[in-house]
Design a protein around this motif. Structure first.
Motif, short mmCIF file in Angstrom:
data_model
loop_
_atom_site.label_atom_id
_atom_site.label_comp_id
_atom_site.label_asym_id
_atom_site.label_seq_id
_atom_site.Cartn_x
_atom_site.Cartn_y
_atom_site.Cartn_z
N THR A 59 16.18 -70.12 1.91
CA THR A 59 16.39 -71.57 1.90
C THR A 59 16.98 -72.04 3.24
O THR A 59 17.11 -73.24 3.48
N ASP A 84 20.12 -70.40 -12.41
CA ASP A 84 20.46 -71.44 -11.44
C ASP A 84 19.16 -72.16 -11.08
O ASP A 84 18.55 -71.90 -10.04
N PRO A 85 18.71 -73.07 -11.97
CA PRO A 85 17.39 -73.68 -11.78
C PRO A 85 17.25 -74.48 -10.50
O PRO A 85 16.17 -74.53 -9.91
N VAL A 86 18.34 -75.11 -10.05
CA VAL A 86 18.28 -75.89 -8.80
C VAL A 86 18.00 -74.95 -7.63
O VAL A 86 17.14 -75.21 -6.78
N GLN A 87 18.70 -73.82 -7.60
CA GLN A 87 18.48 -72.84 -6.53
C GLN A 87 17.08 -72.23 -6.61
O GLN A 87 16.47 -71.93 -5.58
N THR A 88 16.57 -72.07 -7.82
CA THR A 88 15.21 -71.54 -7.98
C THR A 88 14.19 -72.47 -7.33
O THR A 88 13.30 -72.03 -6.59
N THR A 89 14.32 -73.78 -7.60
CA THR A 89 13.41 -74.75 -6.99
C THR A 89 13.57 -74.74 -5.47
O THR A 89 12.58 -74.77 -4.73
N LYS A 90 14.82 -74.68 -5.01
CA LYS A 90 15.06 -74.64 -3.56
C LYS A 90 14.42 -73.41 -2.93
O LYS A 90 13.85 -73.49 -1.84
N CYS A 143 11.62 -75.37 -13.20
CA CYS A 143 12.16 -75.01 -11.89
C CYS A 143 11.27 -73.96 -11.22
O CYS A 143 11.05 -74.00 -10.00
#
Length: 312
Positions: A59, A84-90, A143
């Motif tokens: 990232t 950590d779905p936000v980090q997965t998308t990132k 995500c």
């Protein structure tokens, strides 16, 4: 010898890819943040003069000189990508942007490890690459599903806008040694539960199907895809078209382990696809590839690995 970057290189698939690249004489830079990857997977390569390990999160931008990039970085099991779905998308989206930017700067060929999850819960069976998918954009799996779909979008926009040399493969369920014992994927779940004598957990009634590709076959497909002519971008389905229900898989694992574990049925998770099977016509035509390892043979190798890892 090529200078090759493998992101997610200490993970299940990445470590097997690093092995194969080193074995054929390439110079490999393995990049991983070790969220799901493990140094144990690549420790045997650490002293090799052609292997280098770098702790880095994709990232953030990366400035290195390479000729090819295999972009595998992303947690791939529901347990890990939903943690950590936000980090997965990132990881999928920012990671794609950063690796595509690197490829553009150094004029490298780049391969994206996409997923059969881009098809969602499919209405077409088996799934050809032309199928656009049926994906919930706001569900608990989104995500990963939408992150990978957006990564594909970015790859093809870099191809169209910047003439970048891209390759995209869509990976269907893959299994084998070095799977994480607690990753929540069905093959590792069933094997670990059977070896420990725990109940084998089947979600739904066990009729939902998957297609299981042994890791060695998948790495063959990666290497074949990376070597295709410039301009052939994919996406290409990479997976085994043999289709098995969860119940069939559980019974085969019980047979091969000799376990006395009971089958226990639980509620199907949200957005879990009911069937998944690749149409690999394009892979046969363009890569000259199709999987060779039968499910029973691959499971024997995987069971042997988990016996050793779990010291059972």
């Amino acid at each position: 010898m090529k200078k090759i970057l493998v992101t997610g290189g200490s993970g299940f698939l990445g470590s097997h890819l690093c092995d194969r690249l080193i074995a054929r004489g390439d110079d490999v830079l393995c990049v991983d943040n070790f969220f799901t990857g493990s140094k144990k997977n690549i420790v045997h390569l650490m002293g090799h003069p052609n292997f280098e390990l770098m702790r880095h999160d994709v990232t953030f931008p990366l400035y290195v000189e390479v000729e090819q990039i295999f972009n595998l970085a992303c947690p791939a099991s529901p347990v890990h990508y939903q943690y950590d779905p936000v980090q997965t998308t990132k990881t999928s989206v920012h990671g794609a942007i950063n690796m595509l930017g690197l490829a553009k700067r150094v004029n490298a060929r780049i391969l994206q490890a996409s997923t059969s999850e881009v098809y969602g819960d499919p209405e077409i069976h088996p799934q050809p690459e032309s199928y656009w998918g049926k994906v919930n954009p706001i569900g608990i799996r989104s995500c990963y599903d939408e992150g990978k779909r957006c990564a594909e979008t970015l790859f093809f926009d870099y191809f169209r806008q910047h003439q970048l040399d891209i390759k995209v493969v869509r990976i269907f369920n893959t299994y084998g040694p070095r799977m994480h014992p607690n990753d929540g994927r069905v093959v590792s779940n069933f094997i670990v539960q059977a070896l420990r004598g725990d109940d084998i957990t089947i979600y739904g009634d066990g009729s939902q199907t998957r297609s299981f590709c042994y890791v060695d076959d998948l790495i063959d497909a990666f290497l074949a895809m990376m070597d295709t002519e410039k301009g052939f971008t994919g996406p290409v389905n990479t997976g085994n078209p043999g289709e098995f229900s969860m119940l069939e898989l559980a019974e085969l694992v019980l047979k091969l382990t000799g376990s006395k574990s009971r089958l226990v049925f639980k509620e199907l998770p949200s957005d879990d696809p009911k069937q998944r099977k690749p149409d690999i016509s394009l892979a046969r035509e363009k890569l000259g590839w199709e999987p060779k390892v039968a499910l029973e043979d691959g499971l024997k190798e995987t069971i042997s690995y988990f016996k050793h890892t779990l010291a059972l």
